[in-house]
Design a protein around this motif. Sequence first.
Motif, PDB file in Angstrom:
ATOM      1  N   CYS A 168      -4.995  18.637 -30.621  1.00 29.21           N
ATOM      2  CA  CYS A 168      -4.749  20.067 -30.789  1.00 29.21           C
ATOM      3  C   CYS A 168      -3.315  20.317 -30.341  1.00 29.21           C
ATOM      4  O   CYS A 168      -2.782  19.588 -29.501  1.00 29.21           O
ATOM      5  N   LEU A 169      -2.686  21.313 -30.890  1.00 25.03           N
ATOM      6  CA  LEU A 169      -1.324  21.656 -30.549  1.00 25.03           C
ATOM      7  C   LEU A 169      -1.201  21.790 -29.032  1.00 25.03           C
ATOM      8  O   LEU A 169      -1.977  22.489 -28.402  1.00 25.03           O
ATOM      9  N   GLY A 170      -0.233  21.062 -28.463  1.00 18.23           N
ATOM     10  CA  GLY A 170      -0.015  21.093 -27.016  1.00 18.23           C
ATOM     11  C   GLY A 170      -0.653  19.928 -26.287  1.00 18.23           C
ATOM     12  O   GLY A 170      -0.327  19.658 -25.132  1.00 18.23           O
ATOM     13  N   ASP A 171      -1.605  19.218 -26.920  1.00 21.86           N
ATOM     14  CA  ASP A 171      -2.220  18.048 -26.293  1.00 21.86           C
ATOM     15  C   ASP A 171      -1.287  16.836 -26.442  1.00 21.86           C
ATOM     16  O   ASP A 171      -0.354  16.834 -27.233  1.00 21.86           O
ATOM     17  N   THR A 172      -1.569  15.770 -25.692  1.00 26.36           N
ATOM     18  CA  THR A 172      -0.777  14.539 -25.757  1.00 26.36           C
ATOM     19  C   THR A 172      -1.685  13.334 -25.911  1.00 26.36           C
ATOM     20  O   THR A 172      -2.880  13.386 -25.606  1.00 26.36           O
TER      21      THR A 172
END
Length: 186
Positions: free
Chosen positions: A151-155
């Motif tokens: 998800c956007l922002g995850d790594t």
Amino acid sequence: NYNKDLSYQWYKTNKALAGKTDSSLTVTTGGNYYLIVEDTNLCAKTSNTITVNVQPIPVAIITTIGNTEFCEGSTVLLTTNTGYGYAYQWYNNGTEITDANNSSLRVDTSGNYSVYISDLNNCYALSTPVQTSILPNPDATVSILGNTTLCLGDTVILSVTNDEDLLYNWKYNGIDLNKEIASSLI
């Protein structure tokens, strides 16, 4: 054939060869050779003249274009001297390489390469071998720690086996990430 009742004197280009008084002569230099044979009655006869030409031996020196230690998948170019009427045969570890008959040879394997050169006079030379070595490529298997769907922002952590003798260059869509030189990328 030697006859004890005859005396022999060899000549080279109209000059007597000191000490050359046998019925045969071993020749190593070029020139016009002939023999005068004299009997005990002092009757003499001059032989026909034989012209001896001494041809130079071809030069067989290998030059490398590129490093002789190269990475797997790369090559090095071996070249040798050229000359009118030269014929070439390349060898790897003393074994003839099929269809390797030019003045150059592109090498992609390890070995001791040499070249045999002959000329129109059947003079020949064999080069000193040149050793080539293939260096194995490092392991470039990327491991993933985490999920590849984010998800956007995850790594996610991508890594390779850490080897302090290696340099790392991470790319994103074919573009270098110059700041990332570690064995892991977050």
